[in-house]
Design an enzyme around this catalytic site. Structure first.
Site, mmCIF file in Angstrom:
data_model
loop_
_atom_site.group_PDB
_atom_site.id
_atom_site.type_symbol
_atom_site.label_atom_id
_atom_site.label_comp_id
_atom_site.label_asym_id
_atom_site.label_seq_id
_atom_site.Cartn_x
_atom_site.Cartn_y
_atom_site.Cartn_z
ATOM 1 C CB ILE A 165 32.305 41.738 42.745
ATOM 2 C CG1 ILE A 165 31.596 42.718 43.234
ATOM 3 C CG2 ILE A 165 33.767 41.493 43.276
ATOM 4 C CD1 ILE A 165 30.061 42.935 42.802
ATOM 5 C CB SER B 103 44.394 39.922 40.525
ATOM 6 O OG SER B 103 43.465 38.765 40.323
ATOM 7 C CE LYS C 29 27.684 41.197 48.933
ATOM 8 N NZ LYS C 29 27.294 39.655 48.872
#
Length: 303
Positions: A11, A33, A87
């Site tokens: 994403i 990350s 989200k």
């Protein structure tokens, strides 16, 4: 403003990185990350090290799965950074409320972003429905988990939400466009024998609103909301990108194209105005579904 991205997965690469790169408001100044990175951008594997090394970065955007997100958001907030949440904003309602309390005490902005609310016709649908008497509405949200989450077993682990990972997009759009709030009356949740979260769900809300979510659809994907009113039928397709009134195309393109570019424009406005936006109504509907849902076992699922 400088911004850091935490969690460089699908994403982030597909949406966040290009949206930031195309914006005049943002500069991607660092990433954090375990493995992913963005060419030409300082990369870290430890959040605290990144925050300490870059006190000049005021905003952190979190693209992690929901379960680990709370701890990362907490550390960023306590370090005095504004935080944007992919989200769903958290794995539970309680941790979302806790983050909002922390942000207000720390004097930083917190944004629970719902990208489907930025569909091209979402505002037009909300405005058209604002003064209408709704007789019923139905959501059909069916997609292929193998396409959108290839090999990502975490979506079927506790906290991964299962079919509500895409289904919450429908609920975020529903809660934006309907003129009156609804609440869940009943739900049927289909759980694969080898999984901890549902692969399909049927929902029945008040005021004649219903929904059908399924993660097993192959071929063309379906992201539709139909709303029948005394003045005609509204039909949103492709997740809010297209809109018809009684079969006739309606609504105009927004000035800024793309869901994520519009989200990042919102985040810039929130920071400029020192505001927080933590609307949790879509997540509340998901929580209600897990509380009320009748569990139905179905065949095992394998990627």
């Amino acid at each position: 403003m400088k911004i850091a991205l935490v969690g460089i997965g699908k994403i982030a690469r597909d949406q966040h990185v290009p949206s930031i790169a195309a914006s005049n408001a943002w500069e991607l100044a660092a990433t954090c990350s375990r493995a992913g990175r963005v060419d030409g951008v300082p990369a870290f594997t430890d959040l605290d090290e990144m925050l300490e090394s870059h006190p000049d970065i005021p905003v952190v955007s979190l693209c992690l799965p929901p379960v680990p997100r709370f701890e990362f958001a907490k550390r960023a907030i306590l370090a005095g950074r504004h935080v944007m949440l992919e989200k769903p904003p958290g794995a539970t309602l309680s941790e979302c409320h806790a983050l909002e309390d922390m942000a207000r005490k720390a004097g930083v902005c917190l944004f629970a972003s719902w990208h489907s609310r930025e569909g091209a016709r979402a505002d037009a649908a909300r405005d058209w429905l604002a003064d209408k008497v709704i007789t019923r509405a139905h959501i059909t949200w069916r997609e292929d988990v193998r396409k959108w989450h290839p090999g990502q077993d975490w979506v079927f682990d506790p906290g991964g939400m299962g079919v509500f990972d895409p289904g919450i997009n429908a609920l975020s759009l529903m809660t934006k466009i309907l003129p009156q709030p609804v609440h869940l009356k009943s739900a049927t949740l289909e759980f694969p024998d080898n999984r901890q979260t549902p692969i399909a769900a049927q929902l029945d809300f008040t005021d004649g609103v219903s929904a059908d979510f399924d993660w097993r659809q192959t071929g063309p994907q379906t992201w539709d909301i139909e709303v029948w009113t005394e003045a005609g039928k509204l039909h949103l397709t492709d997740g809010g990108e297209h809109m018809m009134i009684d079969g006739v195309p309606a609504g105009q393109d927004p000035s800024l194209i793309g869901e994520y570019p519009r989200l990042y424009a919102q985040m810039a406005d929130l920071v400029a105005q020192s505001k927080t936006d933590m609307d949790l109504s879509p997540l509340r509907h998901v929580a209600d579904a897990f509380m009320l849902g009748r569990r139905v076992p179905v065949d095992a699922f394998h990627f």
